[in-house]
Design an enzyme around this catalytic site. Structure first.
Site, PDB file in Angstrom:
ATOM      1  N   ALA B  22      41.899  38.924  39.604  1.00  0.00           N
ATOM      2  CA  ALA B  22      42.028  38.973  38.422  1.00  0.00           C
ATOM      3  C   ALA B  22      40.654  38.652  37.650  1.00  0.00           C
ATOM      4  O   ALA B  22      39.850  37.996  38.756  1.00  0.00           O
ATOM      5  CB  ALA B  22      43.236  38.051  37.734  1.00  0.00           C
ATOM      6  N   CYS B  23      40.375  38.999  36.546  1.00  0.00           N
ATOM      7  CA  CYS B  23      39.409  38.698  35.730  1.00  0.00           C
ATOM      8  C   CYS B  23      39.011  37.273  35.937  1.00  0.00           C
ATOM      9  O   CYS B  23      39.839  36.174  35.985  1.00  0.00           O
ATOM     10  CB  CYS B  23      39.571  38.759  34.234  1.00  0.00           C
ATOM     11  SG  CYS B  23      38.125  38.189  33.379  1.00  0.00           S
ATOM     12  N   PRO B  24      37.726  36.839  36.489  1.00  0.00           N
ATOM     13  CA  PRO B  24      36.424  37.755  36.575  1.00  0.00           C
ATOM     14  C   PRO B  24      36.296  38.120  37.978  1.00  0.00           C
ATOM     15  O   PRO B  24      35.375  38.707  38.361  1.00  0.00           O
ATOM     16  CB  PRO B  24      35.336  36.787  36.212  1.00  0.00           C
ATOM     17  CG  PRO B  24      35.759  35.389  36.672  1.00  0.00           C
ATOM     18  CD  PRO B  24      37.216  35.352  36.777  1.00  0.00           C
ATOM     19  N   GLY B  25      37.210  38.181  38.872  1.00  0.00           N
ATOM     20  CA  GLY B  25      37.138  38.632  40.367  1.00  0.00           C
ATOM     21  C   GLY B  25      36.405  39.846  40.482  1.00  0.00           C
ATOM     22  O   GLY B  25      35.542  40.096  41.194  1.00  0.00           O
TER      23      GLY B  25
END
Lengths: 188, 85
Positions: B22-25
């Site tokens: 998930a963000c920032p992944g």
């Protein structure tokens, strides 16, 4: 005829504006990048700070994070450190009561005596949201600069050896310098 | 920008599956992966969250790569970027 009387007035204004303008100085480089104050020591707020920092670094912005007050606890090592300088009773108490590093922070809301934080972490893992420790690690891998506030360290009796390696120690001028060279500044 | 039929004929030089993050992944995955793509080669990012289809093009533009387009496919998105620097 009226045009002729207006023109000199405009010209005069232009001249006085020119006189008032500062002499040309050395061109300063266009500021770019992100500077942050991490004041909070709560898991959700610090997660937001590190998500933004990592995103900015991925987008090639230079990023610097200034950790002050409760935020300084994010930089603490996970286990107790025997310091070379003896702490006062108050400093020792601060050290024991404040969270040691990213894994020990609590939510700012729905805390429920630690239960809320545990449930949130479980939900984060379930939904593949990176944990704070991993975000701190990737920020460092991406070259994000960490500055620890010396005044906060002194106030809370935290010594350099209690904080993680690879950080700079500075005071307000360090933050202002970073902020002045950046185009985005955030206080979390 | 390319249309979906043209995009699906592209041969990506590297595919990064960001469905597990998930963000920032996804941005971090894209940044890491693009380094392994030859100049002017194509990176494909597979994502399971729609926000990434907004963010990866913005990342590409900011960093200096070309965003080619996105293909929606069974709840996932394939986002194509050409490495330019």
């Amino acid at each position: 005829m009226s045009g002729a009387s207006v023109h000199p007035v405009v010209a005069h204004d232009e001249i006085s504006l020119g006189e008032a303008a500062a002499p040309p100085t050395e061109p300063t480089p266009q500021p770019s990048g992100l500077s942050m104050v991490v004041f909070s020591g709560e898991l959700d707020k610090v997660l937001a700070a590190f998500t933004i920092a990592n995103g900015a670094a991925a987008m090639d912005l230079p990023v610097s994070m200034f950790f002050t007050f409760w935020g300084i606890n994010v930089l603490r090592r996970g286990s107790p450190v025997t310091t070379s300088v003896k702490k006062t009773a108050m400093e020792g108490m601060f050290g024991r009561m404040m969270p040691r590093g990213p894994d020990h922070l609590q939510l700012s809301t729905l805390r429920m005596g630690g239960l809320g934080t545990r449930l949130m972490k479980r939900e984060m893992a379930r939904k593949h949201v990176a944990g704070l420790e991993s975000l701190v690690r990737s920020a460092r891998e991406q070259g994000v600069q960490f500055i620890a506030c010396q005044m906060s360290m002194n106030l809370m009796g935290l010594k350099k050896e209690e904080l993680i390696d690879g950080i700079t120690i500075g005071n307000v001028a360090s933050f202002i310098d970073a902020a002045d060279r950046s185009r985005i500044t955030l206080f979390v | 920008m390319m249309e979906a039929p043209a995009l699906s004929t592209l041969k990506a030089d590297k595919v990064v599956d960001a469905r597990g993050t998930a963000c920032p992944g996804p941005l971090l995955e894209a940044k890491r992966a693009i380094a392994a793509v030859p100049m002017n080669g194509i990176l494909e990012v597979i994502s399971s969250d729609e926000g990434t289809t907004t963010d990866v093009p913005l990342w590409a533009r900011k960093v200096g790569h070309d965003y080619l387009g996105t293909v929606a496919e069974g709840g996932n998105w394939r986002i194509y970027v050409r490495r330019r620097k």
